[in-house]
Scaffold this motif. Structure first.
Motif, PDB file in Angstrom:
ATOM      1  N   ALA A  23       4.975   0.882   0.305  1.00 23.37           N
ATOM      2  CA  ALA A  23       5.060   0.735   1.761  1.00 23.37           C
ATOM      3  C   ALA A  23       6.478   0.983   2.249  1.00 23.37           C
ATOM      4  CB  ALA A  23       4.582  -0.648   2.184  1.00 23.37           C
TER       5      ALA A  23
ATOM      6  N   ARG B 138       7.597   3.927   4.847  1.00 27.15           N
ATOM      7  CA  ARG B 138       8.249   3.529   6.101  1.00 27.15           C
ATOM      8  C   ARG B 138       9.547   4.314   6.312  1.00 27.15           C
ATOM      9  NH1 ARG B 138       8.035  -1.481   4.990  1.00 27.15           N
ATOM     10  NH2 ARG B 138       5.959  -1.822   5.852  1.00 27.15           N
TER      11      ARG B 138
ATOM     12  N   GLN C  25      -1.058  -0.096   1.003  1.00 34.29           N
ATOM     13  CA  GLN C  25       0.398  -0.078   1.155  1.00 34.29           C
ATOM     14  C   GLN C  25       0.854   1.139   1.954  1.00 34.29           C
ATOM     15  OE1 GLN C  25       2.807  -2.383   0.204  1.00 34.29           O
ATOM     16  NE2 GLN C  25       1.027  -3.690  -0.138  1.00 34.29           N
TER      17      GLN C  25
ATOM     18  N   GLY D 267       2.737   1.081   5.541  1.00 35.02           N
ATOM     19  CA  GLY D 267       4.021   1.754   5.743  1.00 35.02           C
ATOM     20  C   GLY D 267       4.028   2.746   6.889  1.00 35.02           C
TER      21      GLY D 267
END
Length: 253
Positions: A116, A120, A152, A156
């Motif tokens: 994640a 991001r 995940q 993200g």
């Protein structure tokens, strides 16, 4: 045949026509850009190495065909700052979409949150370009790990989740696709899905479209939410649309 032709037309519009061969050349990319502009309409995108993005950009201007490229590819374990730099350069060169490999070995080691975090960071540095998170499902193998990876990646901020790099022995499968689509459905987020590697025939493409229809609802799978990563399936789709026999499929992405 009419049902298969309809599936072929849907799949063609959703195809990320791909050349991620180690020996890819500028001439190969020019040929890929030309192939993507088919007699039955354009493919959704091409997917190429980062160093060729600036070459492809003017070749596809005005066609509506998007340019996808890859980062943290294929290992998933490159230095984060290097991945961010590659992402920023690719977007500056004209990439519309970034296909990034999540650090899937970290999931196997019990550190799923690192996936994640990487998604991001890439999304932030992509500056508006869409991010497709590659889970490498064939290496994760375990359904629980695949589900965790999907969750995940969605957490993200991935715009799409993608099965595979096409660089490992097991790539897209309907089993992993079902797990990923169910994760998208259950998240309530607007996230797309991309099977990649091993989609070689019109029937293969039709099977993934049917799975999307089953889990996400008929009409969900459009180029905005569904892509197929493949190099060889275009000839099969065109043959189906022309009412001809499909060519023999080979190995590869």
């Amino acid at each position: 045949m009419s049902d298969l032709k309809a599936a072929a037309a849907r799949a063609l519009a959703c195809l990320d026509l791909t050349n991620l061969n180690e020996d890819c050349t500028e001439e190969d990319v020019r040929a890929l850009c030309a192939r993507a502009q088919t007699p039955h309409g354009p493919t959704g995108a091409i997917c190429i190495w980062p160093q060729f993005v600036s070459l492809a950009k003017p070749l596809l201007a005005g066609t509506g065909i998007r340019i996808a490229t890859v980062v943290n590819f294929p290992s998933g374990m490159e230095d984060a700052d290097t991945v961010i730099g590659m992402t920023e350069t690719a977007v500056a060169d004209g990439a519309d979409e970034i296909d990034m490999v999540i650090p899937w070995p970290k999931l196997i080691e019990g550190h799923p949150q690192e996936a994640a975090a990487m998604v991001r960071r890439v999304r932030k540095s992509a500056d508006g370009a869409e991010v497709k998170a590659i889970l490498e499902t064939g290496m994760l193998a375990d359904p629980g790990l695949i589900r965790s990876a999907a969750e995940q990646a969605i957490e993200g901020g991935a715009h799409f989740i993608k099965t595979s790099t096409g660089k490992v022995p097991v790539n897209a499968t309907l089993t992993s696709a079902r797990i990923m689509l169910e994760a998208i459905r259950d998240s309530g987020e607007e996230v797309g899905f991309k099977p990649a590697g091993g989609v070689k025939s019109t029937q293969d493409a039709a099977d993934y479209l049917a799975l999307c229809d089953e889990i996400m609802g008929e009409g969900w799978a459009t180029p905005a939410t569904f892509r197929i990563g493949a190099s060889g399936v275009l000839d099969a789709l065109l043959a189906t649309l022309d009412g001809a026999d499909e060519p023999q499929t080979g190995e590869g992405y």
